[in-house]
Design a protein around this motif. Structure first.
Motif, PDB file in Angstrom:
ATOM      1  N   ASP A  64       0.831  -1.205   0.000  1.00 22.43           N
ATOM      2  CA  ASP A  64       0.000   0.000   0.000  1.00 22.43           C
ATOM      3  C   ASP A  64       0.867   1.257   0.000  1.00 22.43           C
ATOM      4  OD1 ASP A  64      -2.002  -1.876   0.196  1.00 22.43           O
ATOM      5  OD2 ASP A  64      -3.004  -0.928   1.901  1.00 22.43           O
ATOM      6  N   TYR A  65       1.950   1.229   0.751  1.00 22.39           N
ATOM      7  CA  TYR A  65       2.879   2.369   0.806  1.00 22.39           C
ATOM      8  C   TYR A  65       3.415   2.661  -0.591  1.00 22.39           C
ATOM      9  CZ  TYR A  65       6.771   5.258   2.550  1.00 22.39           C
ATOM     10  OH  TYR A  65       7.652   6.280   2.804  1.00 22.39           O
ATOM     11  N   ARG A  66       3.813   1.612  -1.289  1.00 19.76           N
ATOM     12  CA  ARG A  66       4.349   1.786  -2.648  1.00 19.76           C
ATOM     13  C   ARG A  66       3.248   2.192  -3.623  1.00 19.76           C
ATOM     14  NH1 ARG A  66       7.084  -2.791  -0.903  1.00 19.76           N
ATOM     15  NH2 ARG A  66       5.779  -4.194  -2.116  1.00 19.76           N
ATOM     16  N   ALA A  67       2.082   1.554  -3.519  1.00 16.35           N
ATOM     17  CA  ALA A  67       0.980   1.850  -4.440  1.00 16.35           C
ATOM     18  C   ALA A  67       0.517   3.305  -4.323  1.00 16.35           C
ATOM     19  CB  ALA A  67      -0.193   0.907  -4.183  1.00 16.35           C
ATOM     20  N   LEU A  68       0.572   3.843  -3.117  1.00 17.06           N
ATOM     21  CA  LEU A  68       0.165   5.237  -2.903  1.00 17.06           C
ATOM     22  C   LEU A  68       1.316   6.220  -3.100  1.00 17.06           C
ATOM     23  CD1 LEU A  68      -2.078   4.726   0.255  1.00 17.06           C
ATOM     24  CD2 LEU A  68      -2.843   5.294  -2.066  1.00 17.06           C
ATOM     25  N   ASP A  69       2.474   5.712  -3.508  1.00 18.11           N
ATOM     26  CA  ASP A  69       3.670   6.531  -3.725  1.00 18.11           C
ATOM     27  C   ASP A  69       3.971   7.400  -2.497  1.00 18.11           C
ATOM     28  OD1 ASP A  69       5.911   7.520  -5.059  1.00 18.11           O
ATOM     29  OD2 ASP A  69       4.770   9.121  -6.036  1.00 18.11           O
ATOM     30  N   MET A  70       3.894   6.782  -1.321  1.00 21.12           N
ATOM     31  CA  MET A  70       4.090   7.519  -0.079  1.00 21.12           C
ATOM     32  C   MET A  70       5.523   8.036   0.069  1.00 21.12           C
ATOM     33  SD  MET A  70       1.159   7.834   1.156  1.00 21.12           S
ATOM     34  CE  MET A  70       1.703   8.724   2.589  1.00 21.12           C
ATOM     35  N   LYS A  71       6.471   7.392  -0.575  1.00 15.73           N
ATOM     36  CA  LYS A  71       7.853   7.876  -0.507  1.00 15.73           C
ATOM     37  C   LYS A  71       7.928   9.316  -1.021  1.00 15.73           C
ATOM     38  CE  LYS A  71      12.545   6.721  -1.901  1.00 15.73           C
ATOM     39  NZ  LYS A  71      13.397   5.739  -2.583  1.00 15.73           N
ATOM     40  N   THR A  72       7.177   9.601  -2.074  1.00 15.26           N
ATOM     41  CA  THR A  72       7.135  10.943  -2.647  1.00 15.26           C
ATOM     42  C   THR A  72       6.150  11.839  -1.905  1.00 15.26           C
ATOM     43  OG1 THR A  72       7.639  10.011  -4.816  1.00 15.26           O
ATOM     44  CG2 THR A  72       6.734  12.237  -4.783  1.00 15.26           C
ATOM     45  N   ARG A  73       4.997  11.285  -1.541  1.00 12.95           N
ATOM     46  CA  ARG A  73       3.922  12.082  -0.943  1.00 12.95           C
ATOM     47  C   ARG A  73       4.163  12.459   0.517  1.00 12.95           C
ATOM     48  NH1 ARG A  73      -1.455   9.088  -1.431  1.00 12.95           N
ATOM     49  NH2 ARG A  73      -2.175  10.993  -0.419  1.00 12.95           N
TER      50      ARG A  73
END
Length: 126
Positions: A64-73
């Protein structure tokens, strides 16, 4: 508040942590993190326990972290927005996630848990 542990039954790290608590005879309540994520208030408390680092509350290895692009967000989110995301999705929360009224810990590193539990009076009756 007793020791509350948010965990996912299929998570190896959670199973290891729960086995550790059982072996130490530490009383605890297990809450299924995917069905009932920590509340915003619990997340705010934990944020204080981890030194204000929001990233430490996120399951950065999760899909989910990757799918939501949380690294960028994540760096662009306000604290309240990030906590609302976590409270809405237990999959995003780093686990295990354990809280008492005065302390908290995320993830499972035995030495951290030993320190955490040293200040927690949660021994099960014999």
């Amino acid at each position: 508040m007793s020791l509350r542990v948010y965990a996912y039954e299929k998570c190896d790290t959670c199973r290891k942590e729960l086995k550790f608590l059982t072996s130490k005879k530490i009383a605890h309540e297990v809450i299924p993190i995917r069905a009932q994520p920590p509340s915003v208030a619990e997340l705010k408390a934990m944020l204080g326990y981890v030194g204000g680092d929001l990233r430490k509350l996120f399951n950065t290895a999760g899909q989910d972290y990757r799918a939501l692009d949380m690294k960028t967000r994540l760096p662009k989110l306000k604290v309240d927005e990030a906590l609302a995301l976590l409270a809405a999705s237990g999959n995003l929360v780093k686990r295990p996630f354990a809280l008492t009224a005065k302390a908290g810990v995320v993830g499972f590193r035995e030495e951290e848990w030993v320190r955490f539990l040293a200040g927690v009076s949660t021994k099960s009756p014999a």
